[in-house]
Design a protein around this motif. Structure first.
Motif, PDB file in Angstrom:
ATOM      1  N   ALA A 146       0.843  -1.205   0.000  1.00 29.93           N
ATOM      2  CA  ALA A 146       0.000   0.000   0.000  1.00 29.93           C
ATOM      3  C   ALA A 146       0.875   1.252   0.000  1.00 29.93           C
ATOM      4  CB  ALA A 146      -0.932  -0.009   1.206  1.00 29.93           C
ATOM      5  N   ARG A 147       1.891   1.261   0.833  1.00 23.57           N
ATOM      6  CA  ARG A 147       2.778   2.428   0.904  1.00 23.57           C
ATOM      7  C   ARG A 147       3.506   2.640  -0.425  1.00 23.57           C
ATOM      8  NH1 ARG A 147       4.255  -0.528   5.657  1.00 23.57           N
ATOM      9  NH2 ARG A 147       3.022   0.196   7.447  1.00 23.57           N
ATOM     10  N   GLN A 148       3.981   1.574  -1.015  1.00 25.62           N
ATOM     11  CA  GLN A 148       4.769   1.728  -2.237  1.00 25.62           C
ATOM     12  C   GLN A 148       3.892   2.099  -3.432  1.00 25.62           C
ATOM     13  OE1 GLN A 148       8.052  -0.740  -3.148  1.00 25.62           O
ATOM     14  NE2 GLN A 148       8.454  -1.322  -1.027  1.00 25.62           N
ATOM     15  N   LEU A 149       2.698   1.538  -3.530  1.00 23.17           N
ATOM     16  CA  LEU A 149       1.812   1.909  -4.641  1.00 23.17           C
ATOM     17  C   LEU A 149       1.298   3.331  -4.481  1.00 23.17           C
ATOM     18  CD1 LEU A 149      -0.233  -1.343  -5.381  1.00 23.17           C
ATOM     19  CD2 LEU A 149       1.654  -0.360  -6.686  1.00 23.17           C
ATOM     20  N   ALA A 150       1.059   3.753  -3.241  1.00 24.58           N
ATOM     21  CA  ALA A 150       0.655   5.144  -3.016  1.00 24.58           C
ATOM     22  C   ALA A 150       1.773   6.087  -3.450  1.00 24.58           C
ATOM     23  CB  ALA A 150       0.304   5.362  -1.548  1.00 24.58           C
ATOM     24  N   ALA A 151       3.008   5.726  -3.123  1.00 23.50           N
ATOM     25  CA  ALA A 151       4.147   6.546  -3.528  1.00 23.50           C
ATOM     26  C   ALA A 151       4.301   6.580  -5.043  1.00 23.50           C
ATOM     27  CB  ALA A 151       5.424   6.012  -2.886  1.00 23.50           C
ATOM     28  N   ALA A 152       3.815   5.522  -5.714  1.00 19.26           N
ATOM     29  CA  ALA A 152       3.887   5.458  -7.172  1.00 19.26           C
ATOM     30  C   ALA A 152       2.718   6.191  -7.844  1.00 19.26           C
ATOM     31  CB  ALA A 152       3.922   4.006  -7.635  1.00 19.26           C
ATOM     32  N   GLY A 153       1.812   6.766  -7.032  1.00 17.72           N
ATOM     33  CA  GLY A 153       0.746   7.585  -7.591  1.00 17.72           C
ATOM     34  C   GLY A 153      -0.643   6.991  -7.572  1.00 17.72           C
TER      35      GLY A 153
END
Length: 250
Positions: A24-31
């Motif tokens: 979740a954190r990484q996909l949010a950071a990816a936009g």
């Protein structure tokens, strides 16, 4: 969640901890706008607040609840079928059928329920992605793993079959199959809260995979150009050459 979103939407099941929360954190950071779905409302709310996403309490084994959840979503671009788990480590001769049933329900039927419910929106997106979290247990059996091995073979079968059935649709199917991953809960839950037995699984292994390692792999696969399909990606720590070949000298 908002009725309309210009942002791409990624739905993550089992998002309250471990690989789900890390992804979740990484996909949010990816936009992506992340929809964090899971049984524990406090955990998924924490993840949603951290990522600017949406928390949705959901038990993936409850088909009616999954259908109701799907109806609340305006769009879905990515589905990460991450909810799963292992319960018990008994040999087949003495294994508890209730454990087998629970593993089949969450790993196999849960993946089926959520995928079926969200597939129309994934197709409508024009470039949908289904990620299935399987395991190296879905390819190689090991002692004490019968129920989990059987369930993850089923999860692998869903991914492989779905890819064939969607060959002419704008949806790719990605299977991620990790080996030894050390997270806060997975092995402790499997060992019914016995932290000593859980720790023994990783004894002497200098660097097992982490939730962030797996999340990084998921995020990489999801963010490839839409025409690029990562059919199956197996990842293990360097110390684990195979299911039964692990360097424990660390």
């Amino acid at each position: 969640m908002p009725a309309e979103l210009d942002q791409k939407v990624a739905v993550i099941t089992g998002a309250g901890s471990g690989i789900g929360a890390a992804t979740a954190r990484q996909l949010a950071a990816a936009g992506f706008h992340v929809v964090a779905a899971g049984r524990r409302l406090d955990r998924i709310t924490e993840v949603a607040n951290e990522t600017g996403g949406t928390a949705c309490q959901l038990d993936v084994t409850d088909r009616d609840a999954v259908q109701a959840f799907a109806a609340t979503l305006a769009r879905v671009d990515v589905l990460f079928n991450n909810a799963g788990g292992a319960f018990g480590a008994d040999p087949i001769a003495t294994g508890n059928p209730d454990d087998w049933e629970a593993m089949f329900q969450v790993n196999v039927m849960g993946t089926l329920h959520v995928t079926q419910a969200l597939l129309p929106k994934l197709i409508a997106s024009g470039a949908g992605t289904v990620v299935v979290m399987s395991s190296t247990a879905g390819f190689v059996a090991y002692e004490g793993g019968g129920g989990y091995v059987a369930a993850k073979h089923g999860t692998h079968a869903i991914a492989a079959t779905l890819r064939l059935e969607l060959f002419d649709k704008p949806v790719r199917v990605i299977e991620i199959a990790p080996g030894m991953v050390r997270t806060d809960e997975f092995t402790v839950n499997r060992m019914r809260g016995d932290t000593k037995k859980a720790a023994a699984v990783y004894q002497g292994v200098a660097e097992p995979l982490t939730a962030d390692d797996v999340a990084d792999t998921v995020c990489w696969a999801v963010t490839r150009p839409p025409h690029v399909n990562v059919d199956l990606l197996v990842l293990r720590p360097r110390a684990q050459a195979a299911q039964h070949k692990v360097d424990r000298s660390g």
